[in-house]
Motif scaffolding. Structure first.
Motif, PDB file in Angstrom:
ATOM      1  N   GLU A   1       0.625  -0.940  -0.254  1.00 36.85           N
ATOM      2  CA  GLU A   1       0.063   0.174  -0.239  1.00 36.85           C
ATOM      3  C   GLU A   1       1.066   1.376  -0.143  1.00 36.85           C
ATOM      4  N   GLN A   2       2.230   1.051   0.844  1.00 31.99           N
ATOM      5  CA  GLN A   2       2.804   2.410   0.598  1.00 31.99           C
ATOM      6  C   GLN A   2       3.173   2.653  -0.018  1.00 31.99           C
ATOM      7  N   GLY A   3       4.069   1.258  -0.868  1.00 36.10           N
ATOM      8  CA  GLY A   3       4.462   1.784  -2.552  1.00 36.10           C
ATOM      9  C   GLY A   3       3.708   1.930  -3.412  1.00 36.10           C
ATOM     10  N   LEU A   4       2.575   1.438  -3.350  1.00 33.54           N
ATOM     11  CA  LEU A   4       1.020   2.070  -4.364  1.00 33.54           C
ATOM     12  C   LEU A   4       0.878   3.554  -4.662  1.00 33.54           C
ATOM     13  N   LYS A   5       1.113   4.396  -2.872  1.00 35.90           N
ATOM     14  CA  LYS A   5       0.733   5.672  -3.105  1.00 35.90           C
ATOM     15  C   LYS A   5       1.563   6.472  -3.870  1.00 35.90           C
ATOM     16  N   LEU A   6       3.010   5.921  -4.517  1.00 35.82           N
ATOM     17  CA  LEU A   6       4.287   7.172  -5.171  1.00 35.82           C
ATOM     18  C   LEU A   6       4.184   6.437  -6.379  1.00 35.82           C
ATOM     19  N   ASN A   7       3.003   5.506  -6.929  1.00 34.60           N
ATOM     20  CA  ASN A   7       2.989   5.366  -8.725  1.00 34.60           C
ATOM     21  C   ASN A   7       1.929   5.794  -8.680  1.00 34.60           C
ATOM     22  N   GLY A   8       1.613   6.048 -10.299  1.00 34.84           N
ATOM     23  CA  GLY A   8       0.239   6.238 -10.255  1.00 34.84           C
ATOM     24  C   GLY A   8      -0.509   4.752 -10.661  1.00 34.84           C
ATOM     25  N   ASP A   9      -1.474   5.491 -12.169  1.00 34.07           N
ATOM     26  CA  ASP A   9      -2.212   3.449 -12.660  1.00 34.07           C
ATOM     27  C   ASP A   9      -1.171   2.579 -12.921  1.00 34.07           C
ATOM     28  N   ASP A  10       0.044   3.560 -13.429  1.00 34.58           N
ATOM     29  CA  ASP A  10       0.583   1.750 -14.090  1.00 34.58           C
ATOM     30  C   ASP A  10       1.847   1.629 -13.149  1.00 34.58           C
ATOM     31  N   VAL A  11       1.435   0.619 -12.535  1.00 35.15           N
ATOM     32  CA  VAL A  11       2.178  -0.505 -11.359  1.00 35.15           C
ATOM     33  C   VAL A  11       1.794  -1.617 -11.780  1.00 35.15           C
ATOM     34  N   MET A  12       3.070  -2.497 -10.525  1.00 32.20           N
ATOM     35  CA  MET A  12       2.808  -3.938 -10.938  1.00 32.20           C
ATOM     36  C   MET A  12       3.157  -4.233  -8.770  1.00 32.20           C
ATOM     37  N   ILE A  13       2.176  -4.631  -8.777  1.00 28.85           N
ATOM     38  CA  ILE A  13       2.015  -5.731  -7.255  1.00 28.85           C
ATOM     39  C   ILE A  13       2.672  -7.242  -7.387  1.00 28.85           C
ATOM     40  N   ASN A  14       3.286  -7.591  -6.766  1.00 23.61           N
ATOM     41  CA  ASN A  14       4.119  -8.625  -6.925  1.00 23.61           C
ATOM     42  C   ASN A  14       4.406  -8.894  -5.418  1.00 23.61           C
ATOM     43  N   SER A  15       2.850  -9.769  -4.739  1.00 26.15           N
ATOM     44  CA  SER A  15       1.793 -10.504  -5.893  1.00 26.15           C
ATOM     45  C   SER A  15       0.461 -10.924  -4.586  1.00 26.15           C
ATOM     46  N   ILE A  16      -0.003 -11.708  -5.595  1.00 32.13           N
ATOM     47  CA  ILE A  16      -1.320 -12.042  -4.644  1.00 32.13           C
ATOM     48  C   ILE A  16      -0.546 -13.755  -4.933  1.00 32.13           C
ATOM     49  N   SER A  17      -1.314 -14.367  -3.858  1.00 32.02           N
ATOM     50  CA  SER A  17      -1.316 -15.584  -4.013  1.00 32.02           C
ATOM     51  C   SER A  17      -2.391 -16.138  -3.641  1.00 32.02           C
ATOM     52  N   LEU A  18      -3.082 -17.414  -3.786  1.00 28.11           N
ATOM     53  CA  LEU A  18      -4.593 -17.951  -3.083  1.00 28.11           C
ATOM     54  C   LEU A  18      -4.589 -18.399  -1.277  1.00 28.11           C
ATOM     55  N   GLU A  19      -3.072 -17.919  -1.003  1.00 33.84           N
ATOM     56  CA  GLU A  19      -2.317 -17.947   0.412  1.00 33.84           C
ATOM     57  C   GLU A  19      -3.663 -17.725   1.073  1.00 33.84           C
ATOM     58  N   LYS A  20      -4.765 -17.698   2.096  1.00 31.90           N
ATOM     59  CA  LYS A  20      -5.206 -17.347   2.408  1.00 31.90           C
ATOM     60  C   LYS A  20      -5.341 -15.412   2.752  1.00 31.90           C
ATOM     61  N   ASP A  21      -4.326 -16.154   3.996  1.00 33.53           N
ATOM     62  CA  ASP A  21      -3.973 -14.648   4.733  1.00 33.53           C
ATOM     63  C   ASP A  21      -3.788 -13.139   3.367  1.00 33.53           C
ATOM     64  N   ARG A  22      -2.808 -14.599   2.661  1.00 30.87           N
ATOM     65  CA  ARG A  22      -2.638 -13.554   1.462  1.00 30.87           C
ATOM     66  C   ARG A  22      -3.699 -12.718   0.557  1.00 30.87           C
TER      67      ARG A  22
ATOM     68  N   ASP B   1      -6.843 -21.092 -11.908  1.00 34.53           N
ATOM     69  CA  ASP B   1      -7.979 -21.388 -12.311  1.00 34.53           C
ATOM     70  C   ASP B   1      -8.502 -20.224 -11.300  1.00 34.53           C
ATOM     71  N   GLN B   2      -8.760 -20.781  -9.465  1.00 34.66           N
ATOM     72  CA  GLN B   2      -9.043 -20.292  -8.961  1.00 34.66           C
ATOM     73  C   GLN B   2      -8.789 -18.397  -8.521  1.00 34.66           C
ATOM     74  N   LEU B   3      -7.673 -18.874  -8.666  1.00 33.63           N
ATOM     75  CA  LEU B   3      -7.277 -17.350  -8.485  1.00 33.63           C
ATOM     76  C   LEU B   3      -7.467 -15.922  -9.469  1.00 33.63           C
ATOM     77  N   ILE B   4      -7.494 -16.568 -10.706  1.00 31.47           N
ATOM     78  CA  ILE B   4      -7.747 -15.942 -11.778  1.00 31.47           C
ATOM     79  C   ILE B   4      -9.445 -14.637 -11.921  1.00 31.47           C
ATOM     80  N   ASN B   5     -10.184 -16.449 -11.217  1.00 27.29           N
ATOM     81  CA  ASN B   5     -12.219 -15.985 -10.664  1.00 27.29           C
ATOM     82  C   ASN B   5     -12.101 -14.660  -9.479  1.00 27.29           C
ATOM     83  N   LYS B   6     -11.072 -14.963  -8.746  1.00 26.89           N
ATOM     84  CA  LYS B   6     -10.870 -13.958  -7.314  1.00 26.89           C
ATOM     85  C   LYS B   6     -11.122 -13.257  -8.195  1.00 26.89           C
ATOM     86  N   LEU B   7      -9.625 -12.651  -8.676  1.00 24.69           N
ATOM     87  CA  LEU B   7      -9.323 -11.657  -9.818  1.00 24.69           C
ATOM     88  C   LEU B   7     -10.689 -10.933 -10.874  1.00 24.69           C
ATOM     89  N   VAL B   8     -10.528 -11.632 -11.262  1.00 25.81           N
ATOM     90  CA  VAL B   8     -12.002 -10.830 -12.111  1.00 25.81           C
ATOM     91  C   VAL B   8     -13.811 -10.591 -11.478  1.00 25.81           C
TER      92      VAL B   8
END
Lengths: 207, 265
Positions: free
Chosen positions: B83-104, B141-148
């Motif tokens: 979140e801190q990192g995103l604040k210093l970026n505009g719309d063009d940014v990549m997040i590394n990463s999300i996973s299907l680990e519940k907490d994450r 498949d589960q991860l893509i569905n969650k994101l979409v």
């Protein structure tokens, strides 16, 4: 000498030869503890040394362990319960860490060194390490962490094991872990790879 | 090919030391060098600094932004740091990463929902790490569905099917590559990405193996890589593989690299 053949067959990763050599030794009346200690375990010690030195690589170590196990399975029925003295090892990756490749290599080499290994698998909470150590009367607990984010859990687990008062030593390892970190968290030892882990395990149990 | 330059990572000793002494020039040079070598994103990871990770994440991004227009890849397991990192970026940014680990998943999903951010979706859940193609595809498949479902566009998702060491199981190489192939065919417009160094763990001449594995994966559709863009042999192999895989109209990119003397053969 038959035991030399066993030793050589393991280092040459020859599964059929090791079976033939073990059979030959059994038929010749060689004491099973000699087959085990000087042949099978002796060869795995050399495998561990060559791995630590960077001469042998992971797949070769895996193959050697498989070959050694063939020989071990042949003499197991003949061992008269005289293989219990080498120590009992509990091993697992710490809470939150599911990277088990390094842990599996250490587990395998510990078995190859003649320890009784109880592998608790991945994502093991501190209480589970303690419970298993108590139940099995273990000599050593090996904890593995691959992530910088799970190093804290390793520290907590080692602290919990210490404060449990059990007479058990702790050894840590994994990519982000080093001797300094091991000292900081009060672990009894740190091993950089599976070959060193065996040597350190023996030292810790002897001390 | 989308190249995420991996060098600004605190777990690399020289970088960790530079961060500790707040050596701006060192970090800025690494950003410029990677940009000039052909990186598309600059990965930023301050993961070794427990408690100060967010502070250093901000410091790193500020220094990178000072010298290059390239977007950053904000790399952390900690949602607060992201979140801190995103604040210093505009719309063009990549997040590394999300996973299907519940907490994450629970923590990162709100950060990316409904945004135009790019996101790396790592094929891991709370079970054992995936080993087979089927296990990877099930998680993907589960991860893509969650994101979409949370309004992330398919073209902003970079699935990482998780590379595992070939030294411990000979099926791991093709298990990964077949996953890439299936994902690219099934979800048209999505991307696949990975780091390579895991594949060669436990073997000699690792860079050589990494490079060849990249070529094999590119042939089956891989279009993102987290690598060292200063590795000229790697970059040359990637260029050749893209051309040979039919992703370079009239071989323009290959010939351009040749004329600029960028091919190290």
């Amino acid at each position: 000498m038959s035991v030399q053949k066993i030793y050589d067959a393991i280092l040459e990763l020859e599964d059929e030869e090791v079976e033939a050599a073990v059979q030959e030794a059994i038929d010749a009346g060689v004491d099973t503890s000699v087959i085990l200690n000087e042949g099978l375990i002796g060869a795995m010690d050399e495998v561990g040394r060559l791995f630590s030195a960077g001469t042998l690589f992971v797949p070769e170590m895996l193959m050697a362990a498989n070959v050694m196990k063939l020989g071990l399975d042949m003499i197991k029925p003949l061992l008269k319960g005289d293989n219990s003295g080498r120590g009992i090892v509990i091993i697992g990756t710490v809470a939150g860490d599911r990277h088990d490749i390094g842990k599996n290599l250490v587990s395998m080499m510990m078995e190859g060194a003649g320890f009784e290994v109880i592998d608790l698998g991945i994502d093991v909470p501190a209480e589970k390490f303690i419970e298993a150590a108590k139940e099995k009367n273990a000599d050593l607990i090996c904890l593995s962490a691959l992530l910088t984010t799970t190093m804290a859990a390793m520290g907590e687990a080692v602290a919990a094991i210490k404060s449990s008062g059990l007479p058990v030593k702790t050894m840590v390892g994994g990519a982000p872990v080093g001797q300094d970190f091991a000292n900081d968290i009060g672990a009894d030892g740190y091993a950089p790879d599976a070959g060193e882990a065996v040597l350190l395990g023996r030292n810790l149990m002897a001390s | 090919m989308i190249i995420v330059g991996e060098l600004i990572n605190a777990s690399r000793k020289a970088v960790g030391d530079a961060i500790k002494r707040e050596d701006q020039d060192f970090i800025r040079k690494l950003a410029i060098d990677q940009a000039e070598a052909g990186a598309t994103y600059i990965d930023v990871n301050a993961g070794i600094f427990v408690g100060k990770e967010g502070h250093y994440m901000e410091w790193l991004i500020e220094n990178i932004k000072a010298v290059t227009k390239l977007p950053c890849s904000v790399d952390s397991p900690d949602p607060k740091v992201i979140e801190q990192g995103l604040k210093l970026n505009g719309d063009d940014v990549m997040i590394n990463s999300i996973s299907l680990e519940k907490d994450r998943l629970d923590a990162i999903l709100p950060l990316v929902a409904g945004t135009p951010y790019k996101i790396v979706a790592l094929c891991m859940d709370d079970e054992k790490m995936p080993e087979t193609t089927d296990q990877r595809l099930k998680i993907a498949d589960q991860l893509i569905n969650k994101l979409v479902q949370n309004n992330v566009k398919l073209e902003n998702i970079f699935v990482d099917p998780l590379v595992q060491p070939i030294s411990t199981d000979k099926s791991y190489g093709m298990g990964f590559i077949d996953s890439v192939s299936e994902i690219m065919k099934t979800y048209q417009g999505i991307h696949t990405i990975c780091g390579l160094s895991n594949i060669s763990y436990g073997l000699p001449e690792r860079k050589f193996l990494n490079r060849n594995f990249a070529v094999m994966a590119i042939a089956k559709g891989l279009d993102g890589l987290l690598i060292d863009p200063l590795d000229k042999k790697m970059m040359s192999s990637i260029c050749a593989a893209e051309t040979l895989a039919g992703r370079d109209d009239f071989n323009v990119k290959y010939l351009k690299a040749y004329r600029k003397k960028m091919l190290e053969v």
